[in-house]
Every structure is written in structure tokens, then in C-alpha cells.
Design an enzyme around this catalytic site. Structure first.
Site, PDB file in Angstrom:
ATOM      1  N   GLY A 147       0.820  -1.275   0.061  1.00 11.17           N
ATOM      2  CA  GLY A 147       0.114  -0.034  -0.049  1.00 11.17           C
ATOM      3  C   GLY A 147       0.883   1.272   0.103  1.00 11.17           C
ATOM      4  O   GLY A 147       1.974   1.070  -0.385  1.00 11.17           O
ATOM      5  N   ILE A 149       2.556   2.807   2.374  1.00 11.99           N
ATOM      6  CA  ILE A 149       3.711   2.740   3.085  1.00 11.99           C
ATOM      7  C   ILE A 149       4.621   1.575   2.405  1.00 11.99           C
ATOM      8  O   ILE A 149       5.768   1.901   2.309  1.00 11.99           O
ATOM      9  CB  ILE A 149       3.439   2.374   4.565  1.00 11.99           C
ATOM     10  CG1 ILE A 149       2.739   3.565   5.312  1.00 11.99           C
ATOM     11  CG2 ILE A 149       4.530   1.977   5.253  1.00 11.99           C
ATOM     12  CD1 ILE A 149       2.153   3.111   6.888  1.00 11.99           C
ATOM     13  N   ILE A 228       6.736  -3.060  11.011  1.00 14.21           N
ATOM     14  CA  ILE A 228       6.049  -1.871  11.231  1.00 14.21           C
ATOM     15  C   ILE A 228       4.638  -1.732  11.159  1.00 14.21           C
ATOM     16  O   ILE A 228       4.132  -0.496  10.950  1.00 14.21           O
ATOM     17  CB  ILE A 228       6.923  -0.683  10.422  1.00 14.21           C
ATOM     18  CG1 ILE A 228       7.012  -0.673   8.991  1.00 14.21           C
ATOM     19  CG2 ILE A 228       8.292  -0.342  10.992  1.00 14.21           C
ATOM     20  CD1 ILE A 228       5.878  -0.772   8.233  1.00 14.21           C
ATOM     21  N   ALA A 229       3.813  -2.698  10.830  1.00 12.90           N
ATOM     22  CA  ALA A 229       2.642  -2.723  10.213  1.00 12.90           C
ATOM     23  C   ALA A 229       1.571  -2.983  11.797  1.00 12.90           C
ATOM     24  O   ALA A 229       1.119  -2.035  12.324  1.00 12.90           O
ATOM     25  CB  ALA A 229       2.386  -3.864   9.429  1.00 12.90           C
ATOM     26  N   ARG A 230       1.304  -4.041  12.232  1.00 15.16           N
ATOM     27  CA  ARG A 230       0.343  -4.519  13.359  1.00 15.16           C
ATOM     28  C   ARG A 230       1.111  -5.852  13.784  1.00 15.16           C
ATOM     29  O   ARG A 230       1.435  -6.739  13.155  1.00 15.16           O
ATOM     30  CB  ARG A 230      -0.931  -4.615  12.869  1.00 15.16           C
ATOM     31  CG  ARG A 230      -1.470  -3.262  12.532  1.00 15.16           C
ATOM     32  CD  ARG A 230      -1.725  -2.311  13.952  1.00 15.16           C
ATOM     33  NE  ARG A 230      -2.540  -1.157  13.528  1.00 15.16           N
ATOM     34  CZ  ARG A 230      -1.931   0.121  13.323  1.00 15.16           C
ATOM     35  NH1 ARG A 230      -0.692   0.176  13.234  1.00 15.16           N
ATOM     36  NH2 ARG A 230      -2.586   1.133  13.052  1.00 15.16           N
ATOM     37  N   GLU A 259      -0.323  -3.359  23.426  1.00 19.83           N
ATOM     38  CA  GLU A 259       0.421  -2.079  23.494  1.00 19.83           C
ATOM     39  C   GLU A 259      -0.455  -1.420  24.748  1.00 19.83           C
ATOM     40  O   GLU A 259      -1.592  -1.290  24.680  1.00 19.83           O
ATOM     41  CB  GLU A 259       0.453  -1.601  22.121  1.00 19.83           C
ATOM     42  CG  GLU A 259       1.172  -2.162  20.998  1.00 19.83           C
ATOM     43  CD  GLU A 259       1.347  -1.166  19.955  1.00 19.83           C
ATOM     44  OE1 GLU A 259       0.832   0.097  19.855  1.00 19.83           O
ATOM     45  OE2 GLU A 259       1.957  -1.528  18.923  1.00 19.83           O
ATOM     46  N   HIS A 278       6.014   1.948  19.131  1.00 23.82           N
ATOM     47  CA  HIS A 278       5.251   2.621  18.275  1.00 23.82           C
ATOM     48  C   HIS A 278       5.253   3.925  17.931  1.00 23.82           C
ATOM     49  O   HIS A 278       4.286   4.766  18.061  1.00 23.82           O
ATOM     50  CB  HIS A 278       3.580   2.053  18.791  1.00 23.82           C
ATOM     51  CG  HIS A 278       2.891   2.013  17.812  1.00 23.82           C
ATOM     52  ND1 HIS A 278       1.747   1.139  17.619  1.00 23.82           N
ATOM     53  CD2 HIS A 278       2.680   2.431  16.267  1.00 23.82           C
ATOM     54  CE1 HIS A 278       0.838   1.242  16.656  1.00 23.82           C
ATOM     55  NE2 HIS A 278       1.514   1.905  15.690  1.00 23.82           N
TER      56      HIS A 278
END
Length: 322
Positions: A147, A149, A228-230, A259, A278
Site C-alpha cells: 500500500g 507505506i 512496522i505494520a501491526r 500495547e 510504536h
């Protein structure tokens, strides 16, 4: 209009204050949830890293939810649609988020490849010319998720002289020039020759635990992984086992399975694992861009206009938008 800025993180209080300054004709109030939740008369909610469920959406005055970033998995969109509440996110390619997160992905990957933590220890110990790092030049990278990013990450990896492949759920959309694109049904094929893998896929109910044990086993032994996504894309137990066995040579994480994460978790004690809290998108550029775009959306909703980047269309909205 009363706007409730909801977050579990008190660090966002300053952002909420800046939003209030940008919207002087509206009332913006930061609420640390769940303790400070008060939605009486609130017309719109802005959410930063907290769950927005029925306890919020069922309040009859709430007509609009704006997230602070691209992700909206923390919002119960199905319930919002059923209850007539509009939901919008912020596109990464208009706020500076995509550029900021892509930079952070490279930071983690380079730190792993050049063994930054060991190099710092060697300097402190007076040990010279150690360790020998891995150059990314000429290596193969796989970016999972192409996408806004992921595409920028792929381009930046190419600039380092890497050969890049990508994985996306709709491979017909293609990717940056020179990037071979695989569908998710060929994930293992894309991973097989990768020296480095970067997770940049949007998380949803269909890709939880996307990088499971078989997927990690398909990777080249000793490969590096950055997420760096989820955190839901790969389980911590799976990562820990892969690092301890040497299947993964290093892991860089900016997102976690919960988190805030417990810093004492066994995975985070391994020297091959780097973690940041994050912060990939937390830059001056992205915060300024996100504040402005969110403010415009809140102004649009208050004026009865359609905000940008809506992710749902309620059949019977509480607030009709032109």
C-alpha cells in the site's frame, strides 16, 4: 461541536491541545480512557490507539469517529455502520505518515544488518573493528503489503541497491517499477529467497498470524524481519522460537501483540531483537499533517459536509452529509 479526543496514552494530550487551537470554534477535550470517558453532548470522537466500541458508539450524540492514522481496526466499524456513525481514517500518503514509517523501517533494518547494538557495546569495551555487519547492497528484500507505506519502503530499499519483491492481496494492482509482485497465495514463494522481510500489510480479521511458523520456515535461514505494520501479523511465541533456533537472524519491532507491551517479555530480552514503542509515524512532519487533515475532516462533519477518507457508509446515518 464538542469533540472528545480519546486515548490511553497521556502523551496525546498535547496533540489534543494543538487540535483545539486549530479548531477555536469547537470544544476539543482530551480524555484518557477508560477513567475519564465523558461523552455527554459529544458530536465527534477522535481516537488514538484505543478501542472505540459500542460503549462509545451507542451514545446518541456521537455521529463521527476520526482515527489519528491509517489503521482503524480499533474501531468497531460494523457497529458504527449499524448505529449510524460515520468513521474515517487518515491516508498515509497525504499526512507524511507513509514517509515517516518507511524511514523507520529502514532504521530498524539497518540497525539489525549492521549489528548496531553490538557495535555500541564494542565501542564501550574498547574493542575495535567489531562486529562485521551485513551490507544490504545486492541482497533480496520482501515487502509484505504494497500500500502507501509498503510501496515507499520498496522504493527506498531499491535505492540501497536491494532486489525487491512484494506481496499484496490484489497483485493485479502491481507495485513500484522493478518490484516483482506476488499474491498472498504465493507468500511462501516470495519469502523463500529473501534476506530481509518487512511487514507493511494492513491488519484485518483475514491476516491474523500471517507470518506463522511455516511462513518463517520458508524464509532463508538467518534472514532479518522488521514489523512496522501491526503486531497481530505474527505471534511473539513464533518469533521467539525462530530467533532462538537461528531461523531468524534478527527482528525489529515497532508494533506489538499488545500495547503497551511488557518490556520483560522473553522475546524482548533476546539480543537479536530491537524494539521501539510504536513511534514509526511520530515525526514532526506526520503530526503536523495528521493534525491538519483531521481538523479539516472535523470541520467538514460539523458543517454537514462529507469528510475525506470515510471507511463506511451507514444506511441510516445520525448525521446526513452533503
Amino acid at each position: 461541536m464538542r469533540i472528545a479526543f480519546l486515548s490511553q496514552n497521556p502523551e496525546y494530550r498535547a496533540f489534543a491541545e494543538r487540535l483545539g487551537q486549530r479548531l477555536p470554534s469547537h470544544e476539543v477535550r482530551f480524555q484518557r480512557v477508560p477513567a475519564e470517558l465523558d461523552l455527554d453532548g459529544v458530536g465527534a470522537v477522535m481516537a488514538a490507539g484505543c478501542r472505540v466500541g459500542r460503549e462509545v458508539l451507542e451514545r446518541p450524540s456521537v455521529g463521527f469517529v476520526q482515527t489519528i492514522g491509517t489503521g482503524y481496526e480499533n474501531v468497531d466499524v460494523a457497529a458504527a455502520s449499524a448505529l449510524g456513525v460515520w468513521v474515517a481514517n487518515l491516508r498515509a500518503n497525504v499526512t507524511g505518515n507513509a514517509e515517516s514509517v518507511a524511514e523507520h523501517a529502514l532504521l530498524l533494518l539497518l540497525a539489525l544488518a549492521r549489528r548496531l547494538r553490538e557495535a555500541e557495546a564494542s565501542l564501550a569495551q574498547g574493542r575495535w573493528a567489531h562486529p562485521v555487519g551485513m551490507s544490504l547492497f545486492g541482497k533480496r528484500a520482501c515487502v509484505v503489503g504494497l500500500g502507501d507505506i509498503g510501496a515507499l519502503i520498496a522504493v527506498r530499499l531499491q535505492a540501497l541497491g536491494m532486489r525487491v519483491v512484494g506481496v499484496r492481496s490484489h497483485p493485479e494492482k502491481g507495485g513500484p517499477e522493478g518490484v516483482q509482485v506476488f499474491g498472498t497465495d504465493r507468500l511462501h514463494d516470495a519469502l523463500r529467497e529473501a534476506d530481509c522481510v518487512v511487514l507493511a500489510a494492513r491488519a484485518d480479521a483475514h491476516n491474523q498470524n500471517l507470518l506463522d511458523a511455516p511462513a518463517l520456515a520458508a524464509m532463508k535461514r538467518g534472514a532479518l524481519l522488521v514489523n512496522i505494520a501491526r503486531g497481530s501479523l505474527v505471534k511473539p511465541e513464533t518469533l521467539e522460537a525462530a530467533v532462538r533456533s537461528g531461523q531468524l537472524g534478527g527482528v525489529g519491532l515497532d508494533v506489538f501483540w499488545e500495547e503497551p507491551v511488557d518490556p520483560r517479555h522473553p522475546l524482548l530480552q533476546l539480543p537479536q531483537v530491537l524494539g521501539t514503542p510504536h513511534v514509526a509515524g511520530l515525526t514532526d512532519v506526520n503530526l503536523a499533517g495528521s493534525l491538519e487533515r483531521a481538523a479539516r475532516n472535523l470541520e467538514a462533519f460539523a458543517a454537514g459536509r462529507r469528510p475525506e477518507f470515510l471507511v463506511n457508509t451507514p444506511a441510516t446515518p445520525r448525521a446526513a452529509l452533503g
